[in-house]
Design a protein around this motif. Structure first.
Motif, short mmCIF file in Angstrom:
data_model
loop_
_atom_site.label_atom_id
_atom_site.label_comp_id
_atom_site.label_asym_id
_atom_site.label_seq_id
_atom_site.Cartn_x
_atom_site.Cartn_y
_atom_site.Cartn_z
N MET A 233 0.83 -1.20 0.00
CA MET A 233 0.00 0.00 0.00
C MET A 233 0.87 1.25 0.00
SD MET A 233 -3.05 -0.88 2.68
CE MET A 233 -3.72 0.76 2.48
N ALA A 234 0.37 2.29 -0.60
CA ALA A 234 1.08 3.56 -0.63
C ALA A 234 0.05 4.68 -0.74
CB ALA A 234 2.04 3.61 -1.81
N LEU A 235 0.47 5.88 -0.44
CA LEU A 235 -0.41 7.03 -0.62
C LEU A 235 -0.79 7.16 -2.10
CD1 LEU A 235 1.42 9.73 1.54
CD2 LEU A 235 -0.67 8.50 2.15
N THR A 236 -2.02 7.53 -2.35
CA THR A 236 -2.46 7.78 -3.72
C THR A 236 -2.09 9.20 -4.12
OG1 THR A 236 -4.62 8.64 -3.07
CG2 THR A 236 -4.41 6.23 -3.32
N ASN A 237 -2.22 9.48 -5.40
CA ASN A 237 -1.98 10.84 -5.86
C ASN A 237 -2.93 11.83 -5.19
OD1 ASN A 237 0.08 10.05 -7.56
ND2 ASN A 237 -1.25 9.85 -9.35
N SER A 238 -4.17 11.39 -4.98
CA SER A 238 -5.14 12.26 -4.30
C SER A 238 -4.71 12.53 -2.86
CB SER A 238 -6.53 11.63 -4.32
OG SER A 238 -7.03 11.57 -5.64
N ASP A 239 -4.20 11.48 -2.20
CA ASP A 239 -3.69 11.65 -0.83
C ASP A 239 -2.62 12.73 -0.80
OD1 ASP A 239 -5.21 9.64 0.46
OD2 ASP A 239 -3.76 8.09 -0.08
N ILE A 240 -1.68 12.62 -1.72
CA ILE A 240 -0.54 13.54 -1.72
C ILE A 240 -0.99 14.97 -1.97
CG2 ILE A 240 1.61 14.13 -2.90
CD1 ILE A 240 2.00 11.09 -3.35
N VAL A 241 -1.93 15.14 -2.89
CA VAL A 241 -2.45 16.48 -3.16
C VAL A 241 -3.14 17.04 -1.92
CG1 VAL A 241 -4.18 17.76 -4.48
CG2 VAL A 241 -2.67 16.15 -5.65
N GLU A 242 -3.97 16.22 -1.28
CA GLU A 242 -4.71 16.68 -0.11
C GLU A 242 -3.79 16.95 1.08
OE1 GLU A 242 -7.58 13.62 0.47
OE2 GLU A 242 -8.67 14.09 -1.38
N LEU A 243 -2.82 16.08 1.28
CA LEU A 243 -1.89 16.27 2.39
C LEU A 243 -1.01 17.50 2.17
CD1 LEU A 243 -0.86 12.54 2.96
CD2 LEU A 243 -2.14 13.98 4.57
N THR A 244 -0.58 17.71 0.95
CA THR A 244 0.21 18.91 0.65
C THR A 244 -0.59 20.17 0.93
OG1 THR A 244 1.49 17.73 -1.03
CG2 THR A 244 1.48 20.13 -1.15
N ALA A 245 -1.85 20.17 0.53
CA ALA A 245 -2.71 21.33 0.79
C ALA A 245 -2.89 21.54 2.29
CB ALA A 245 -4.06 21.14 0.10
#
Length: 382
Positions: A1-13
């Motif tokens: 498992m890994a962070l999704t692209n959506s996760d990374i966008v949301e976490l960065t925000a």
């Protein structure tokens, strides 16, 4: 498992949201509320708030016996004005997330998402958002909170970003990681007099002048080897800013630093005794207070091995960087209650240094750091 692209966008925000709203040690109320709101979607079994001040801890339980594994980040920012043109720069004058704690919190937010998607099979996992790291008071306050016994971690892990080291490379080794330190405020009191008759008063000027080099000589610094000690005079003030008054008081701030807690206690005792001797010899009153006290941070060999395995497993390269560091870190106190280890992740060789007014946490560290911590907790709790 890994962070999704959506996760990374949301976490960065979310990281940038935190960056724009810094709160200094002891004032992290809104930051803690942001953390609690973030944790709701991660379905922890319990959330402890107001721990040791504004601390927040989320716990995911399992039905099988096993270790309690805690991951820690810091809530607080610095009382330093941010100088940048970032669209998400600090909106609070004189305050800034200039040490990367916004990034560390975001990494634990990403870890919380991973835990929610794959809960522990044994033991339990805790994510701890600690208050007041920058002044060294937060870990002690969290540990003193009666509810800390409900967490009672067997293992504790943390990270810190490290400018000057290539981006994304990890510095880790067992043994000493950060020095112990304490700030002493030495206040000398005599009696003012007219500058034309200084003999009518009791001036602390000569005692202050002798104390500065004498204290520095107690901790000459040098290589970070056993016995390392460093005393740094950071501020001195004598009397009033006037020509007609012979001074009647003086203030001296000195930061003491040592590789071990035992050496720190000895250095502090020597500094205190030196101040007493100077005050007594000059007929001065003396008051000494302690501030920003940090215990030494030492990486437990077993906990370090778990981190090292995770680093290798997720493909994080190792940095050529020797620990320990002269800088202090409030994580050390958790090591007195658990097998603890801290890893340092490079923020870039030319990245602004920690506490610089133009510092900003590198968002590129979020995904690999989440993967690293997630691997540690999977290895320990399934």
């Amino acid at each position: 498992m890994a962070l999704t692209n959506s996760d990374i966008v949301e976490l960065t925000a979310w990281r940038r949201h935190l960056h724009a709203r810094p709160e200094v040690s002891g004032e992290e109320k809104q930051t803690a509320q942001d953390v609690v709101r973030m944790l709701r979607s991660c379905a922890p079994d319990s959330v402890l708030t107001a721990m040791g001040g504004h601390g927040v801890a989320a716990v995911w339980e399992s039905a099988a016996p096993g270790p309690t594994v805690m991951f820690r980040a810091e809530l607080d920012a610095l009382p330093i004005a941010e100088l940048s043109d970032l669209p998400y720069r600090s909106t609070r004058p004189g305050k800034g997330h200039l040490c990367g704690h916004d990034g560390h919190m975001t990494i634990l937010a990403g870890l919380a998402r991973m835990i929610a998607r794959s809960r522990p099979e044994r033991g339990r996992v805790v994510v701890m958002f600690q208050p007041a790291e920058e002044d060294g008071s937060g870990a002690a306050a969290v540990i003193a909170d009666p509810r800390f016994s409900q967490i009672a971690p067997d293992y504790a892990f943390a990270l810190h970003n490290l400018p000057g080291v290539p981006l994304g490379k990890a510095a880790l080794q067992p043994g000493p990681a950060n020095c112990a330190s304490v700030g002493l405020r030495i206040f000398l009191t005599g009696k003012t007099s007219h500058a034309s008759v200084p003999e009518a008063g009791v001036s602390p000027s000569m005692a202050l002048a002798r104390l500065m080099p004498a204290l520095t000589a107690l901790g000459p610094g040098g290589d970070l080897v056993p016995g390392f000690r460093l005393a740094t005079v950071t501020h001195a003030r004598l009397g009033e800013r006037a020509f007609g008054i012979a001074p009647g008081e003086a203030e001296l701030l000195v930061t003491l630093r040592a590789l071990t807690d035992a050496d720190m206690a000895d250095l502090e005792a020597q500094a205190t005794q030196l101040a007493r001797q100077e005050a007594e010899a000059a007929g001065l009153g003396l008051a000494i207070s302690r501030h920003d006290a940090f215990d030494a941070c030492e990486n437990d060999p077993e906990a370090t091995t778990h981190l090292a395995r995770a680093i290798e497993a997720v493909g994080i390269p190792r940095a050529e960087f020797d620990l320990p560091m002269r800088a202090s870190e409030d994580f050390g106190r958790f090591g007195q209650h658990a097998r603890a280890a801290m890893v340092f992740l490079g923020a870039g060789e030319r990245h602004p240094m920690l506490h610089n007014p133009d510092y900003d946490f590198p968002d590129a560290l979020i995904a690999p750091a989440v993967a690293m911590f997630d691997r540690v907790r999977r290895d320990l709790t399934g």
